[in-house]
Design an enzyme around this catalytic site. Structure first.
Site, PDB file in Angstrom:
ATOM      1  N   GLY A 196       0.833  -1.194   0.000  1.00  0.00           N
ATOM      2  CA  GLY A 196       0.000   0.000   0.000  1.00  0.00           C
ATOM      3  C   GLY A 196       0.870   1.247   0.000  1.00  0.00           C
ATOM      4  N   GLY A 197       0.281   2.324   0.527  1.00  0.00           N
ATOM      5  CA  GLY A 197       1.015   3.594   0.569  1.00  0.00           C
ATOM      6  C   GLY A 197       2.251   3.511   1.435  1.00  0.00           C
ATOM      7  N   GLY A 431      25.881  15.560 -26.994  1.00  0.00           N
ATOM      8  CA  GLY A 431      25.230  16.026 -25.763  1.00  0.00           C
ATOM      9  C   GLY A 431      25.662  15.211 -24.554  1.00  0.00           C
ATOM     10  N   ALA A 432      25.979  13.939 -24.801  1.00  0.00           N
ATOM     11  CA  ALA A 432      26.387  13.087 -23.676  1.00  0.00           C
ATOM     12  C   ALA A 432      27.753  13.519 -23.144  1.00  0.00           C
ATOM     13  CB  ALA A 432      26.410  11.631 -24.119  1.00  0.00           C
TER      14      ALA A 432
HETATM   15  C1  HXC Z   1      -4.148  -5.054  11.190  1.00  0.00           C
HETATM   16  C2  HXC Z   1      -2.990  -6.841  10.383  1.00  0.00           C
HETATM   17  C3  HXC Z   1      -2.712  -6.145   9.194  1.00  0.00           C
HETATM   18  C4  HXC Z   1      -3.208  -4.821   9.059  1.00  0.00           C
HETATM   19  C5  HXC Z   1      -1.796  -8.071   9.061  1.00  0.00           C
HETATM   20  N1  HXC Z   1      -2.420  -8.019  10.246  1.00  0.00           N
HETATM   21  N2  HXC Z   1      -1.985  -6.926   8.393  1.00  0.00           N
HETATM   22  N3  HXC Z   1      -3.687  -6.294  11.370  1.00  0.00           N
HETATM   23  N4  HXC Z   1      -3.935  -4.324  10.088  1.00  0.00           N
HETATM   24  N5  HXC Z   1      -2.997  -4.094   7.981  1.00  0.00           N
HETATM   25  C6  HXC Z   1      -2.463  -9.052  11.261  1.00  0.00           C
HETATM   26  C7  HXC Z   1      -3.283 -10.255  10.843  1.00  0.00           C
HETATM   27  O1  HXC Z   1      -4.638 -10.011  11.104  1.00  0.00           O
HETATM   28  C8  HXC Z   1      -2.707 -11.309  11.757  1.00  0.00           C
HETATM   29  O2  HXC Z   1      -3.275 -11.099  13.038  1.00  0.00           O
HETATM   30  C9  HXC Z   1      -1.233 -10.931  11.818  1.00  0.00           C
HETATM   31  O3  HXC Z   1      -1.161  -9.563  11.448  1.00  0.00           O
HETATM   32  C10 HXC Z   1      -0.361 -11.708  10.872  1.00  0.00           C
HETATM   33  O4  HXC Z   1      -0.952 -11.645   9.576  1.00  0.00           O
HETATM   34  P1  HXC Z   1      -1.156 -12.945   8.683  1.00  0.00           P
HETATM   35  O5  HXC Z   1      -2.097 -12.572   7.623  1.00  0.00           O
HETATM   36  O6  HXC Z   1      -1.480 -14.109   9.547  1.00  0.00           O
HETATM   37  O7  HXC Z   1       0.305 -13.131   8.079  1.00  0.00           O
HETATM   38  P2  HXC Z   1       0.720 -13.621   6.642  1.00  0.00           P
HETATM   39  O8  HXC Z   1      -0.044 -14.821   6.257  1.00  0.00           O
HETATM   40  O9  HXC Z   1       2.193 -13.729   6.665  1.00  0.00           O
HETATM   41  O10 HXC Z   1       0.310 -12.455   5.638  1.00  0.00           O
HETATM   42  C11 HXC Z   1       0.953 -11.205   5.708  1.00  0.00           C
HETATM   43  C12 HXC Z   1       0.217 -10.157   4.835  1.00  0.00           C
HETATM   44  C13 HXC Z   1      -1.292 -10.194   5.167  1.00  0.00           C
HETATM   45  C14 HXC Z   1       0.452 -10.531   3.364  1.00  0.00           C
HETATM   46  C15 HXC Z   1       0.856  -8.821   5.100  1.00  0.00           C
HETATM   47  O11 HXC Z   1      -1.425 -10.075   6.559  1.00  0.00           O
HETATM   48  C16 HXC Z   1      -2.026  -9.076   4.531  1.00  0.00           C
HETATM   49  O12 HXC Z   1      -2.341  -9.157   3.353  1.00  0.00           O
HETATM   50  N6  HXC Z   1      -2.338  -8.052   5.339  1.00  0.00           N
HETATM   51  C17 HXC Z   1      -3.099  -6.940   4.850  1.00  0.00           C
HETATM   52  C18 HXC Z   1      -2.274  -6.056   3.988  1.00  0.00           C
HETATM   53  C19 HXC Z   1      -3.022  -4.817   3.653  1.00  0.00           C
HETATM   54  O13 HXC Z   1      -3.918  -4.851   2.814  1.00  0.00           O
HETATM   55  N7  HXC Z   1      -2.746  -3.739   4.414  1.00  0.00           N
HETATM   56  C20 HXC Z   1      -3.359  -2.488   4.253  1.00  0.00           C
HETATM   57  C21 HXC Z   1      -2.704  -1.861   3.083  1.00  0.00           C
HETATM   58  S1  HXC Z   1      -3.336  -0.283   2.805  1.00  0.00           S
HETATM   59  P3  HXC Z   1      -3.474 -12.249  14.115  1.00  0.00           P
HETATM   60  O14 HXC Z   1      -4.343 -11.638  15.152  1.00  0.00           O
HETATM   61  O15 HXC Z   1      -4.026 -13.410  13.415  1.00  0.00           O
HETATM   62  O16 HXC Z   1      -2.103 -12.490  14.625  1.00  0.00           O
HETATM   63  C22 HXC Z   1      -2.211   0.624   3.472  1.00  0.00           C
HETATM   64  C23 HXC Z   1      -2.467   2.027   3.222  1.00  0.00           C
HETATM   65  C24 HXC Z   1      -1.291   2.799   3.662  1.00  0.00           C
HETATM   66  O17 HXC Z   1      -1.297   0.216   4.050  1.00  0.00           O
HETATM   67  C25 HXC Z   1      -1.435   4.174   3.141  1.00  0.00           C
HETATM   68  C26 HXC Z   1      -0.312   5.006   3.587  1.00  0.00           C
HETATM   69  C27 HXC Z   1      -0.426   6.343   2.956  1.00  0.00           C
END
Ligand code: HXC
Length: 543
Positions: A196-197, A431-432
């Protein structure tokens, strides 16, 4: 009278009496016990099953990473007990101490640094407001106390339970990345997901490290990509280390393991100053300054069109043959990196004839321009090694904006006020030639080898334009001989360094064997050109 106000002489007698008596078991006060228990629990990170899952992926924990990276016993943690104040989805009740990130200060090779390491074993290292504030705090301190910031990223991104608070947290970090840019070095180590961001914080820093099979960076993951465009792609292909090292250019250094990555980070850090108010520390060497450069003598003897890897020239020029290449896998037509010459750190920008004949293109211009701006921000002199036939031709380059991107290289060289020394090895055309730190970009000392060809364009292209009528009118069987004769005449007159030296656009044509000695001497002459912090501040905008 309390113990603290006791008469010191009477107190000394009491101590002597105590020593005569047998020792009692030490009683630890309840508050000390509580403090130690709480600290140990917080420092343990996530629950054992999450730590086991982390290890099963071949990853270290946040604290193990810090231990590998920093000098033993030097880490001073800040914010161990910080917790999220978010009351939604039961986050607060979980009492996650540290809030998924370890922050503090340490030393690496005896030099102080600020660092943060996201802890994937706590809420997936996701970034909530408290987590973001911890990072922001150490960044503010690093900027005030002038030291590099190193971030270890391993996070699921914005903490979904905290809603817009997490986005605000990222915003605060991006702002600080920009404020720190060009003032203190910023290094990002991606050791897990970075999605993401969230990817934009590392992208705003100076150097990004990734590890094969462990690191991922993408704005939208494979599932979103599939839903939006129908493309099927796995994590590694979409945003793995080699993708970013060779295709997107987001990643500057790739490592085979986390330990290998930390070794590379330490090496890089040893070449950088603490801030723009300092210069990198010199490093003693036994390598003689007047070591002969046989490789350059050979370069003068071989066919001028024969490709070679400019790395060989760089290794031979540098103290102890050491070269830390930046962006090794990206835009290989131009080579960037750090060497030492006569103990001092120098940044090298070199055309690489082994790839695309060393021509300048969009990616190469961006790569070199950003590196030059980093060097200029951090008081590192620039050595430009020139062997460039021109700009890479083609519709893709023109439509992709070679004009706009090529201009960045001109801008970066013109803007740089650190000492700039140039050596033309072979070709420097059109130019380079101007772009590659010529006198007109304010190169301070410009040298060339005797075989250098410095001209508006290469002899073959030039004679086709100048003598197209004569060539057409010649009998077909005579044309090749005519071309060779005309090209030789053109080369004699223009494609040599003598005309350029006669008008002062090259300061000296040098003996190839003594190039190392001459270049070290040149940097020594220029060493007082600018004192750290004197130049007008510019950030290191991601180009
Ligand atoms: C809260 C999160 C989380 C998140 C993971 N967890 N991402 N909790 N917010 N964004 C938690 C899970 O619920 C889980 O909790 C623990 O972390 C481990 O995650 P798993 O999924 O079991 O691990 P894994 O299988 O290794 O997968 C990792 C992952 C996946 C690929 C990163 O967790 C995932 O896809 N997460 C979401 C990614 C995402 O979409 N993030 C938001 C992006 S938007 P428990 O309780 O089971 O331990 C963003 C915007 C930012 O970031 C903008 C900035 C400007």
């Amino acid at each position: 009278m309390s113990d603290l106000m006791e008469d010191p002489i009477a107190g000394a007698h009491k101590e002597a009496e105590k020593k005569k008596q047998p020792k009692k078991a030490r009683v630890i006060s309840e508050s000390l016990k509580k403090f130690r228990e709480i600290s140990a629990k917080a420092a343990a990170g996530g629950p054992p099953e999450k730590i086991a899952a982390q290890k099963a992926k071949g990853k270290l924990t946040a604290r193990e990473r810090i231990a590998y990276l920093t000098d033993e016993g030097s880490f001073q943690e800040i914010g161990l007990l910080v917790e999220s104040r978010c009351t939604d989805f039961g986050i607060k009740d979980k009492h996650i101490q540290g809030d998924g990130v370890v922050t503090g200060f340490a030393s690496i090779g005896g030099r102080k640094i600020a660092l943060f390491a996201e802890d994937f074993t706590q809420l997936g290292g996701s970034l909530g407001l408290a987590h973001a504030r911890k990072i922001a705090t150490i960044m503010d301190m690093a900027l005030a106390a002038r030291m590099p910031v190193i971030g270890i990223l391993d996070s699921g991104g914005a903490r979904i339970q905290e809603g817009v608070d997490s986005l605000d947290g990222y915003g605060e970090i991006f702002y600080r990345n920009t404020k720190c840019s060009g003032v203190i070095p910023q290094i990002s180590i991606i050791l897990g997901p970075c999605a993401g961001g969230a990817v934009y914080s590392p992208a705003l820093t100076d150097f990004v490290f990734m590890v094969k099979g462990i690191s991922n960076m993408f704005v939208t993951g494979p599932e979103v990509v599939k839903a939006a465009t129908g493309e099927e792609v796995d994590f590694e292909t979409l945003g793995g280390s080699m993708t970013h090292a060779s295709k997107s250019g987001v990643c500057h250094f790739v490592a085979n393991s986390e330990q290998d990555c930390f070794r590379q980070v330490k090496e890089l850090l040893s070449l950088l100053p603490q801030s723009r108010y300092e210069a990198p520390a010199p490093e003693e060497t036994k390598d003689p300054e007047n070591r002969k450069m046989a490789i350059l003598e050979r370069l003068c003897e071989v066919d001028p069109r024969r490709p070679y890897r400019v790395h060989h020239v760089i290794w031979w020029l540098s103290d102890d043959h050491k070269f830390l290449e930046v962006h090794h896998n990206y835009a290989k037509n131009i080579v960037t990196g750090f060497i030492r010459m006569g103990t001092q750190v120098v940044g090298v920008v070199a055309n690489n004839p082994a790839h695309m004949a060393g021509a300048l293109d969009i990616n190469g211009s961006d790569k070199a321009a950003r590196f030059i701006r980093f060097l200029n921000n951090f008081n590192i002199p620039i050595l430009s090694l020139v062997d460039v036939p021109g700009y890479w031709p083609g519709v893709a380059q023109e439509h992709g904006g070679i004009i706009r991107h090529g201009a960045k290289l001109l801008y970066a060289y013109c803007e740089a006020t650190v000492p700039k020394v140039t050596l033309v090895l072979r070709k420097a055309y059109g130019g380079a030639y101007i772009a590659m730190s010529s006198k007109y970009m304010r190169g301070d000392l410009n040298f060339s080898l005797p075989v250098a060809e410095i001209a508006v364009m290469g002899p073959r292209g030039a004679i086709e334009i100048l003598f197209s009528k004569q060539i057409k009118e010649a009998k077909p069987e005579d044309r090749d001989a005519l071309r060779a004769k005309l090209a030789a005449e053109y080369s004699e007159k223009f494609a040599s360094p003598y005309q350029t030296a006669s008008i002062g656009s090259i300061d000296e044509i040098i003996e190839p064997a003594s190039a190392r000695e001459r270049l070290i001497g040149a940097f020594r002459i220029l060493s007082g050109k600018r004192r750290p912090g004197e130049h007008e501040h510019t950030g290191n905008i991601p180009l």
